[in-house]
Write a protein that holds these residues in place. Structure first.
Motif, PDB file in Angstrom:
ATOM      1  N   LYS A   7       0.750  -1.640   0.530  1.00  0.00           N
ATOM      2  CA  LYS A   7      -0.064   0.084   0.093  1.00  0.00           C
ATOM      3  C   LYS A   7       1.146   1.113   0.168  1.00  0.00           C
ATOM      4  N   PHE A   8       0.868   2.324  -0.719  1.00  0.00           N
ATOM      5  CA  PHE A   8       0.619   3.246  -1.012  1.00  0.00           C
ATOM      6  C   PHE A   8       0.044   4.417  -1.098  1.00  0.00           C
ATOM      7  N   PHE A   9       0.110   5.710   0.740  1.00  0.00           N
ATOM      8  CA  PHE A   9      -0.649   6.582   0.543  1.00  0.00           C
ATOM      9  C   PHE A   9       0.037   8.106  -0.147  1.00  0.00           C
ATOM     10  N   THR A  10       1.351   8.233  -0.846  1.00  0.00           N
ATOM     11  CA  THR A  10       1.590   9.342  -1.347  1.00  0.00           C
ATOM     12  C   THR A  10       2.238   8.850  -2.910  1.00  0.00           C
ATOM     13  N   ALA A  11       1.956  10.234  -3.680  1.00  0.00           N
ATOM     14  CA  ALA A  11       2.366   9.121  -5.123  1.00  0.00           C
ATOM     15  C   ALA A  11       3.971   9.305  -5.095  1.00  0.00           C
ATOM     16  N   LYS A  12       4.568  10.187  -3.929  1.00  0.00           N
ATOM     17  CA  LYS A  12       5.958  10.082  -3.888  1.00  0.00           C
ATOM     18  C   LYS A  12       6.376   8.883  -3.393  1.00  0.00           C
ATOM     19  N   GLU A  13       6.139   8.608  -2.381  1.00  0.00           N
ATOM     20  CA  GLU A  13       5.988   7.270  -1.944  1.00  0.00           C
ATOM     21  C   GLU A  13       6.323   5.820  -3.555  1.00  0.00           C
ATOM     22  N   PHE A  14       5.191   5.864  -3.704  1.00  0.00           N
ATOM     23  CA  PHE A  14       4.497   4.658  -5.004  1.00  0.00           C
ATOM     24  C   PHE A  14       6.315   5.402  -5.621  1.00  0.00           C
ATOM     25  N   LEU A  15       6.155   6.358  -6.120  1.00  0.00           N
ATOM     26  CA  LEU A  15       6.627   6.245  -7.372  1.00  0.00           C
ATOM     27  C   LEU A  15       8.714   6.067  -6.715  1.00  0.00           C
ATOM     28  N   ALA A  16       8.171   6.082  -5.645  1.00  0.00           N
ATOM     29  CA  ALA A  16      10.006   5.376  -5.498  1.00  0.00           C
ATOM     30  C   ALA A  16       9.793   3.794  -5.655  1.00  0.00           C
ATOM     31  N   ALA A  17       8.869   3.350  -5.300  1.00  0.00           N
ATOM     32  CA  ALA A  17       8.443   1.707  -5.218  1.00  0.00           C
ATOM     33  C   ALA A  17       8.293   1.322  -6.998  1.00  0.00           C
ATOM     34  N   LEU A  18       8.222   2.150  -7.998  1.00  0.00           N
ATOM     35  CA  LEU A  18       7.406   1.668  -8.831  1.00  0.00           C
ATOM     36  C   LEU A  18       8.874   1.057  -9.453  1.00  0.00           C
ATOM     37  N   PRO A  19      10.217   1.181  -9.469  1.00  0.00           N
ATOM     38  CA  PRO A  19      11.185   0.683 -10.127  1.00  0.00           C
ATOM     39  C   PRO A  19      10.912  -0.237 -10.055  1.00  0.00           C
ATOM     40  N   ASP A  20      10.603  -1.578  -8.984  1.00  0.00           N
ATOM     41  CA  ASP A  20      10.587  -2.487  -8.970  1.00  0.00           C
ATOM     42  C   ASP A  20       9.518  -3.194  -9.717  1.00  0.00           C
ATOM     43  N   LYS A  21       8.602  -2.305 -10.532  1.00  0.00           N
ATOM     44  CA  LYS A  21       7.761  -3.246 -11.695  1.00  0.00           C
ATOM     45  C   LYS A  21       6.525  -4.101 -10.945  1.00  0.00           C
ATOM     46  N   PRO A  22       5.777  -3.328 -10.099  1.00  0.00           N
ATOM     47  CA  PRO A  22       4.853  -4.719 -10.200  1.00  0.00           C
ATOM     48  C   PRO A  22       3.667  -4.696 -11.076  1.00  0.00           C
ATOM     49  N   ASP A  23       3.320  -6.386 -10.562  1.00  0.00           N
ATOM     50  CA  ASP A  23       2.046  -6.573 -12.596  1.00  0.00           C
ATOM     51  C   ASP A  23       0.447  -5.516 -12.314  1.00  0.00           C
ATOM     52  N   ILE A  24       0.476  -5.213 -11.119  1.00  0.00           N
ATOM     53  CA  ILE A  24      -1.131  -4.466 -11.309  1.00  0.00           C
ATOM     54  C   ILE A  24      -0.923  -3.414 -10.328  1.00  0.00           C
ATOM     55  N   VAL A  25      -1.400  -2.036 -10.435  1.00  0.00           N
ATOM     56  CA  VAL A  25      -1.230  -0.641  -9.570  1.00  0.00           C
ATOM     57  C   VAL A  25      -3.002  -0.688  -9.246  1.00  0.00           C
ATOM     58  N   THR A  26      -3.348   0.171  -8.576  1.00  0.00           N
ATOM     59  CA  THR A  26      -4.747   0.598  -8.751  1.00  0.00           C
ATOM     60  C   THR A  26      -4.219   1.982  -7.816  1.00  0.00           C
ATOM     61  N   LEU A  27      -4.910   2.618  -8.786  1.00  0.00           N
ATOM     62  CA  LEU A  27      -4.654   3.715  -8.824  1.00  0.00           C
ATOM     63  C   LEU A  27      -5.422   4.893  -8.841  1.00  0.00           C
ATOM     64  N   ASP A  28      -5.979   5.469  -7.304  1.00  0.00           N
ATOM     65  CA  ASP A  28      -6.300   6.564  -6.818  1.00  0.00           C
ATOM     66  C   ASP A  28      -6.625   7.892  -7.217  1.00  0.00           C
ATOM     67  N   TYR A  29      -7.616   8.075  -8.675  1.00  0.00           N
ATOM     68  CA  TYR A  29      -7.358   9.302  -9.324  1.00  0.00           C
ATOM     69  C   TYR A  29      -6.822  10.755  -8.139  1.00  0.00           C
ATOM     70  N   THR A  30      -7.023  10.690  -7.652  1.00  0.00           N
ATOM     71  CA  THR A  30      -7.158  12.137  -6.831  1.00  0.00           C
ATOM     72  C   THR A  30      -6.580  12.105  -5.377  1.00  0.00           C
ATOM     73  N   LEU A  31      -5.308  11.978  -5.470  1.00  0.00           N
ATOM     74  CA  LEU A  31      -4.162  12.243  -4.711  1.00  0.00           C
ATOM     75  C   LEU A  31      -3.417  13.648  -3.992  1.00  0.00           C
ATOM     76  N   PRO A  32      -3.531  13.924  -3.101  1.00  0.00           N
ATOM     77  CA  PRO A  32      -2.925  15.122  -2.327  1.00  0.00           C
ATOM     78  C   PRO A  32      -1.814  15.336  -3.421  1.00  0.00           C
ATOM     79  N   ASP A  33      -0.736  14.955  -3.693  1.00  0.00           N
ATOM     80  CA  ASP A  33       0.600  15.107  -4.056  1.00  0.00           C
ATOM     81  C   ASP A  33       0.698  15.134  -5.299  1.00  0.00           C
TER      82      ASP A  33
END
Lengths: 459, 117
Positions: free
Chosen positions: A35-61
């Motif tokens: 689970k990731f609560f901010t776009a920043k945290e998520f982008l830091a982990a993105l290079p691990d190339k998950p199979d699926i991402v569920t993205l909340d359309y509205t994020l604070p950052d």
């Protein structure tokens, strides 16, 4: 199909909703959820190339739009499900255009829709992973060293030629006695070339009745001849952008040879019963157990086609010229056969190895395979001895009778003499094949244990 | 638990994992940690007269209200979100925020009591 673990990232700033989604998806033990609560945290982990991402359309950052673009940039294979609090068709269409895989609105049945969506994507992901695994398997299976076993001197030059063949698109002509593995060489060249992702299409010219060969190779239109009940594409079209392997090319009918020559020159084909010319881009590999030059001299093979097809010639040495490769290949077949048939591990004893080394194998690797498979069945314990090795041929084989009374020294000189006789008394070559020092051979010649010319007494 | 009428329902959470008590408890805890803050942020955004942030917090609160089936403000939170986003019916916004805040406080109190948290 084996269920693979699927890694899923939930990007959601609402802690309650994130906890619900996370728990819901974790109900499936194959889903590995982060689970990731901010776009920043998520982008830091993105290079691990998950199979699926569920993205909340509205994020604070950030918003779903920007994050989707980022995912497609960093990990294009990752599937993206947008979860939005609002139903907005315009936004949804726009996101689909930008590569989102699904758009789900947070409402009463979000979980069910998400579950369905993920399971659909999961099949897709599993198939892709399976394809990638198979491709890797094929790649390693046809890796030159895996496809063709042996490290004898004659084989090393074959490997060198195969590498040259694989790195270009030159036509390759493979010659060699029956059972030397011409088809394996053709496949290995294809799967190591830049055409590896396109089809490899083998055609055994000798196995197809001559009147059907043309339609087999070039295809036919519906009604082109009696029995042509529908349009059919031919092997050339099937192999387009890939490799067409014409095995036993020496058996091709002379009138068909003219048609083949035209196709190779023009790089276009016409289906039987059609006037339409179809452009093709096919790499040609041919093979034959015959000496094609002899066939040309006899008028059975067109000279122009011969030169057209010659390209890079690769000659596969017969097994009897490959020295200790015989034992390596025998071991390979024994291991494979015993594993497939649950026979436990078996190995050849010294006498059995000798017997194999001294035999001429007119049927080459195919014959060796059947000999050692039978031996594996005949032997009771872990060892295969010479009585289990049943050689089916009594073809001219000067020293195939290993008598009990031979000493090791006598045996050694018989073996080396056999290789000298069959290799034009080329000491360097025989030393290489048998992995003995050339000085050993010369010493034995000086001691009259070996002759450097045919000796009719040596039986 | 309780037989008195409640402003919220656990029906949807029960559906998700066959009324798994641990799951419900974990979600309730997260709700109690976050919903008061989100609700407070909504009120602060109104005080600042910041429509963009009213929309943002209303939007976030909506899924919580849905999950806990707080039916009495389901329509209101949607309207609030919509009005703030489209800058329409702005005269209704303060009343809607006030109502949502009151109902949320009541829900939070009830949930705290029911789960003894």
């Amino acid at each position: 199909m084996k269920q693979e673990t699927i890694s899923i990232y939930i990007v959601e700033d609402d802690a309650v909703y994130s906890a619900v989604l996370g728990h819901f998806l974790s109900l499936n033990p194959d889903f590995k959820v982060k689970k990731f609560f901010t776009a920043k945290e998520f982008l830091a982990a993105l290079p691990d190339k998950p199979d699926i991402v569920t993205l909340d359309y509205t994020l604070p950052d950030s918003n779903g739009d920007q994050l989707l673009a980022k995912v497609k940039e960093v990990s294009p294979a990752t599937k993206v499900i947008i979860i939005s609090g609002q139903e907005d068709i315009k936004i949804a269409i726009d996101l689909f255009k930008k590569g989102a895989n699904d758009y789900i609105v947070k409402d009463a049945d979000t979980q069910e829709r998400l579950w369905l969506s993920i399971n659909q994507l999961r099949e897709n992901i599993a198939l892709k992973k399976e394809v990638a695994n198979l491709q890797q398997e094929v790649q390693s299976k046809y890796n030159f060293q895996n496809a063709i076993i042996g490290n004898s001197y004659p084989l090393k030059s074959v490997f060198a030629l195969m590498e040259k063949a694989a790195s270009t698109n030159i036509t390759v002509s493979i010659t060699g006695e029956t059972g030397t593995g011409k088809d394996l060489v053709a496949k290995a060249i294809h799967f190591n070339s830049d055409k590896r992702k396109a089809p490899f299409v083998p055609v055994n010219v000798a196995a197809i009745p001559r009147e059907l060969l043309e339609s087999e190779l070039f295809g036919h239109e519906k009604g082109a001849f009696t029995g042509a009940i529908s349009r059919r594409i031919g092997k050339f079209e099937e192999a387009n952008n890939g490799t067409l392997f014409l095995d036993e090319i020496g058996e091709m009918d002379i009138s068909m040879q003219a048609k083949l020559l035209r196709v190779l020159q023009e790089q276009e084909i016409t289906r039987v019963g059609s006037n339409e010319l179809l452009k093709i881009n096919v790499r040609i590999i041919v093979a034959t157990h015959r000496n094609l030059m002899d066939q040309v001299k006899k008028g059975k093979f067109r000279e122009d086609l011969f030169y057209r097809l010659l390209g890079l010639p690769i000659h596969l040495p017969p097994l009897r010229e490959r020295g200790s490769d015989i034992i390596l290949i025998a071991k390979h077949f024994i291991d494979k056969f015993c594993t497939e048939n649950n026979l436990g591990k078996k190995s050849l004893d010294i006498a059995a190895k000798k017997k194999l080394m001294l035999y001429s194998f007119p049927g080459n690797i195919r014959e060796l395979k059947s000999v050692v498979e039978l031996a594996s069945v005949m032997s009771e314990g872990e060892e295969i001895n010479e009585t289990h090795i049943q050689l089916n041929s009594n073809m001219n084989n000067e020293i195939n009778s290993v008598t009990e009374t031979l000493t090791l020294k006598q045996f050694t000189s018989q073996l080396i003499q056999h290789y000298l006789d069959t290799n034009e008394y080329d000491v360097l070559k025989v030393a290489e094949i048998l992995d003995v020092g050339k000085s050993t051979i010369y010493r034995m010649v000086n001691n009259n244990e070996l002759k450097l010319q045919r000796n009719t007494d040596n039986k | 638990m309780t037989t008195a009428p409640r402003i919220y329902k656990l029906d949807r959470l029960n559906e998700i994992d066959n009324s798994d008590e641990l799951f419900i408890l974990s979600i309730v805890q997260v709700f109690l940690e976050n919903a008061p803050i989100t609700t407070n942020n909504l009120v602060l955004a109104l005080n600042d007269n910041n429509l963009e942030m009213i929309y943002f917090w209303a939007h976030k609160l909506k899924s919580n209200i849905n999950l806990f089936c707080i039916e009495s403000i389901m329509t209101e939170i949607k309207n609030l979100e919509q009005f703030a986003k489209t800058n329409t019916n702005t005269d209704q916004i303060p009343g809607l925020v006030k109502l949502v805040n009151e109902v949320m406080q009541q829900a939070i109190t009830e949930i705290k009591t029911d789960f003894k948290l």
